[in-house]
Design a protein around this motif. Structure first.
Motif, short mmCIF file in Angstrom:
data_model
loop_
_atom_site.label_atom_id
_atom_site.label_comp_id
_atom_site.label_asym_id
_atom_site.label_seq_id
_atom_site.Cartn_x
_atom_site.Cartn_y
_atom_site.Cartn_z
N ARG A 70 6.05 25.98 -27.28
CA ARG A 70 5.03 25.60 -28.10
C ARG A 70 4.76 26.86 -29.14
O ARG A 70 3.84 27.46 -28.76
N PHE A 71 5.45 27.15 -30.13
CA PHE A 71 5.12 28.27 -31.18
C PHE A 71 3.82 28.13 -31.73
O PHE A 71 3.60 27.03 -32.12
N GLY A 72 2.86 29.32 -31.58
CA GLY A 72 1.76 29.20 -32.23
C GLY A 72 0.82 28.52 -31.44
O GLY A 72 0.67 28.68 -30.23
N SER A 73 -0.26 27.64 -32.07
CA SER A 73 -1.16 27.10 -31.56
C SER A 73 -0.61 25.36 -31.15
O SER A 73 0.02 24.84 -31.95
N GLY A 74 -1.18 24.97 -30.19
CA GLY A 74 -1.03 23.74 -29.80
C GLY A 74 -1.04 23.17 -28.20
O GLY A 74 -1.88 23.85 -27.71
N LEU B 10 -2.72 14.12 -19.35
CA LEU B 10 -2.85 15.59 -18.61
C LEU B 10 -2.50 16.28 -19.86
O LEU B 10 -1.60 15.98 -20.84
N GLY B 11 -3.33 17.19 -20.57
CA GLY B 11 -3.06 17.98 -21.65
C GLY B 11 -3.71 19.37 -21.50
O GLY B 11 -4.60 19.46 -20.74
N LEU B 12 -2.74 20.39 -21.85
CA LEU B 12 -3.14 22.02 -21.64
C LEU B 12 -3.21 22.46 -23.02
O LEU B 12 -2.45 22.35 -23.81
N ASP B 13 -4.35 23.05 -23.29
CA ASP B 13 -4.64 23.72 -24.75
C ASP B 13 -3.88 25.10 -24.50
O ASP B 13 -4.12 25.90 -23.67
N VAL B 14 -3.01 25.22 -25.41
CA VAL B 14 -2.11 26.59 -25.40
C VAL B 14 -2.55 27.32 -26.72
O VAL B 14 -1.78 28.32 -27.06
N TRP B 15 -3.84 27.07 -27.38
CA TRP B 15 -4.20 27.95 -28.43
C TRP B 15 -4.70 29.44 -27.67
O TRP B 15 -5.07 29.36 -26.42
N GLU B 16 -4.78 30.52 -28.39
CA GLU B 16 -5.03 31.61 -27.86
C GLU B 16 -6.46 31.62 -27.59
O GLU B 16 -7.02 32.36 -26.40
N ASN C 2 -0.83 22.46 -33.47
CA ASN C 2 -2.26 22.46 -33.86
C ASN C 2 -3.17 21.60 -32.82
O ASN C 2 -3.14 21.55 -32.01
N GLN C 3 -3.89 20.72 -33.63
CA GLN C 3 -4.78 19.84 -32.94
C GLN C 3 -4.10 18.29 -32.82
O GLN C 3 -4.77 17.31 -32.41
#
Ligand code: MN3
Length: 232
Positions: A150-154, A190-196, A173-174
């Motif tokens: 997932r490039f960048g935030s998401g 199930l979700g995983l936040d991969v924002w920095e 994003n969101q």
């Protein structure tokens, strides 16, 4: 005379209670809620550090919540479940997409983690994971790849499709898979936040190490309950 007055007052009281009870049955607008974190900031140490949890929950999530409340205030969106808004996301303002998504995604994220987490999915969920991905290890590899690429935030997601099968996807994003703008739609369990902001203090640029650590805190009974609910 006294008895008659008493009967009248009792009648009014009963009528009043009936009106009150009827009033409660009318669909009340669902107020958005910023729920308490289900554990202490340091509860997921050493996998997710206390400082990250504190900033993530108290500042990032709080800001999404405050901003979605503002974005829907005084509009026809106020009081509508976010899930209903997500279903027609493409027609709604970006502020609702970004902040409504941010609020909903983080609310799920906190709940699918636990200090007692880890292990493997069991029961029906375990069987569904094996059926969809081959094995738990294959599932982890595919989910990790979705998170890594997932490039960048998401976000990376495990979702239930309309036919009850499981699939992995990621969103920018969101966004989330409930939104009509999502590439692949389904019910996230199930979700995983991969924002920095979710990992940078402890893991810096090493998103893969953060994803590896995540498996130690996944609340599989919660994910299994969401799976069962999605199948209903
Ligand atoms: Mn976040």
């Amino acid at each position: 005379m006294k008895k008659q007055f008493k009967a009248v007052w009792m009648g009014l009281l009963v009528a009043g209670l009936a009106v009150a009870a009827f009033g409660q049955e009318a669909p009340a607008p669902a107020a958005l809620e910023f729920e308490p974190l289900p554990y202490a900031f340091d509860a997921l140490e050493p996998y997710i550090d206390a400082r990250t949890m504190e900033i993530h929950y108290s500042r990032h999530h709080q800001a999404y919540f405050n901003n979605v409340v503002k974005a829907v205030a005084g509009t026809d969106m106020e009081g509508q479940p976010l899930e209903d808004l997500f279903a027609r996301m493409s027609q709604l303002p970006a502020a609702v997409r970004n902040n409504g998504g941010g609020h909903w995604n983080h609310t799920l994220f906190w709940k699918v983690m636990s200090p007692d987490g880890g292990g493997i999915p069991e029961g029906e969920l375990g069987a569904a994971v094996d059926a969809a991905f081959g094995s738990y290890d294959d599932f982890k590899a595919q989910f990790g790849a979705a998170a890594a690429t997932r490039f960048g935030s998401g976000w990376a997601w495990l979702c239930v499709a309309d036919d009850g099968s499981l699939f992995i996807t990621s969103t920018p994003n969101q966004d989330n898979p409930l939104m009509d703008v999502a590439e692949k739609r389904g019910t996230p369990i199930l979700g995983l936040d991969v924002w920095e902001h979710a990992y940078y203090l402890k893991y810096q640029n090493l998103r893969g190490s953060y994803v590896e650590a995540f498996w130690n805190v996944v609340n599989w009974p919660e994910v299994a309950a969401r799976f069962a609910a999605a199948l209903q």
